[in-house]
Design a protein around this motif. Structure first.
Motif, short mmCIF file in Angstrom:
data_model
loop_
_atom_site.label_atom_id
_atom_site.label_comp_id
_atom_site.label_asym_id
_atom_site.label_seq_id
_atom_site.Cartn_x
_atom_site.Cartn_y
_atom_site.Cartn_z
N UNK A 5 29.82 47.41 41.46
CA UNK A 5 29.03 46.62 42.59
C UNK A 5 29.13 45.20 41.98
N UNK A 6 28.91 45.29 40.78
CA UNK A 6 28.86 43.53 39.62
C UNK A 6 30.45 42.98 40.36
N UNK A 7 31.72 44.42 40.50
CA UNK A 7 32.66 43.29 40.93
C UNK A 7 32.99 43.85 42.13
N UNK A 8 32.00 43.65 43.14
CA UNK A 8 32.95 43.86 44.42
C UNK A 8 32.53 42.83 44.98
N UNK A 9 33.73 41.84 45.61
CA UNK A 9 33.60 40.28 46.04
C UNK A 9 34.31 40.88 47.75
N UNK A 10 34.31 39.80 48.61
CA UNK A 10 34.40 40.02 49.79
C UNK A 10 36.25 39.98 49.19
N UNK A 11 36.55 40.06 50.43
CA UNK A 11 38.72 40.50 50.64
C UNK A 11 39.25 41.05 49.63
N UNK A 12 38.24 41.93 49.04
CA UNK A 12 38.47 43.29 48.49
C UNK A 12 39.27 44.06 48.79
N UNK A 13 40.79 44.98 48.69
CA UNK A 13 40.84 46.35 49.00
C UNK A 13 40.91 47.68 48.06
N UNK A 14 39.96 48.56 49.08
CA UNK A 14 40.11 49.70 48.27
C UNK A 14 40.23 50.97 49.17
N UNK B 294 34.27 54.67 46.33
CA UNK B 294 35.88 53.41 46.44
C UNK B 294 36.39 54.02 44.79
N UNK B 295 37.56 54.07 44.56
CA UNK B 295 38.92 53.74 43.46
C UNK B 295 39.34 52.67 44.27
N UNK B 296 40.51 51.93 42.98
CA UNK B 296 41.07 50.59 43.47
C UNK B 296 42.13 51.83 43.96
N UNK B 297 42.90 50.26 44.05
CA UNK B 297 44.71 51.32 44.97
C UNK B 297 45.51 51.41 44.00
N UNK B 298 46.32 52.01 44.17
CA UNK B 298 47.69 52.40 43.37
C UNK B 298 48.79 51.50 42.98
N UNK B 299 48.40 50.94 41.46
CA UNK B 299 49.53 50.36 41.28
C UNK B 299 50.73 50.22 41.70
#
Length: 177
Positions: free
Chosen positions: A54-63, A171-176
């Motif tokens: 929750x604290x790491x969410x920011x506008x423009x991020x993609x998940x 939500x999960x981070x995009x694959x590298x």
């Protein structure tokens, strides 16, 4: 589940989603005790603190995201003495309000939940019975637009059918690479 948490009128709600016949995801305001789900269970469930996300969410991020939903659009009409009629729609239409994913409207579930859908796929998960929702597993990619609205969607869920395993947004981070 303890009623002081399941019947709370404020704060995060209990959300759950059946991922497979042997995997149940539960989002809960406190660390769950396995005996709440299976009396006599001894193993501790995997638990993750959501506050860091929750604290790491920011506008423009993609998940990447996963959401189980009851993709029904309810409309009232004059037919059958004005009883509500339910019409199943595609996951794209249910989430974005449009048949074209790029034509997201300002009143869509995605917009109200603080994100824009970039890509979407759907897989039928469970057919509903007389008292069960017909759940569709929606997977895709999103872009954060409104951090506070997305945080609320993560805590409260999206759409109807939460008592039947719908609405939990993961939500999960995009694959590298």
């Amino acid at each position: 589940m303890p009623t002081e948490h399941t019947e709370a009128s404020e704060g995060p709600r209990l959300l759950w989603r059946l991922e497979s016949p042997t995997e149940l995801l539960v989002q809960y305001p406190v660390r769950p005790d396995p005996t709440w789900l299976l009396p006599g269970a001894r193993s501790r469930p995997k638990a993750f603190a959501m506050q860091q996300l929750m604290d790491s969410l920011a506008a423009g991020q993609r998940w990447d995201f996963v959401l189980a939903a009851n993709t029904v659009r309810r409309s009232t009409g004059r037919a059958r003495a004005r009883q509500a009629q339910a019409q199943r729609v595609s996951a794209r239409e249910w989430l974005t309000g449009e048949t074209d994913v790029d034509a997201d409207s300002g009143t869509s579930r995605a917009y109200q939940s603080g994100f824009r859908v970039l890509a979407i796929a759907e897989t039928t998960q469970r057919r509903g019975g007389p008292r069960q929702a017909h759940l569709v597993r929606i997977t895709g990619r999103l872009e954060v637009e409104d951090t506070e609205a997305l945080q609320a969607a993560l805590e409260e869920g999206i759409g109807r059918g939460k008592a039947q395993g719908a609405g939990m947004l993961s939500l999960s981070p995009l694959p590298r690479g």
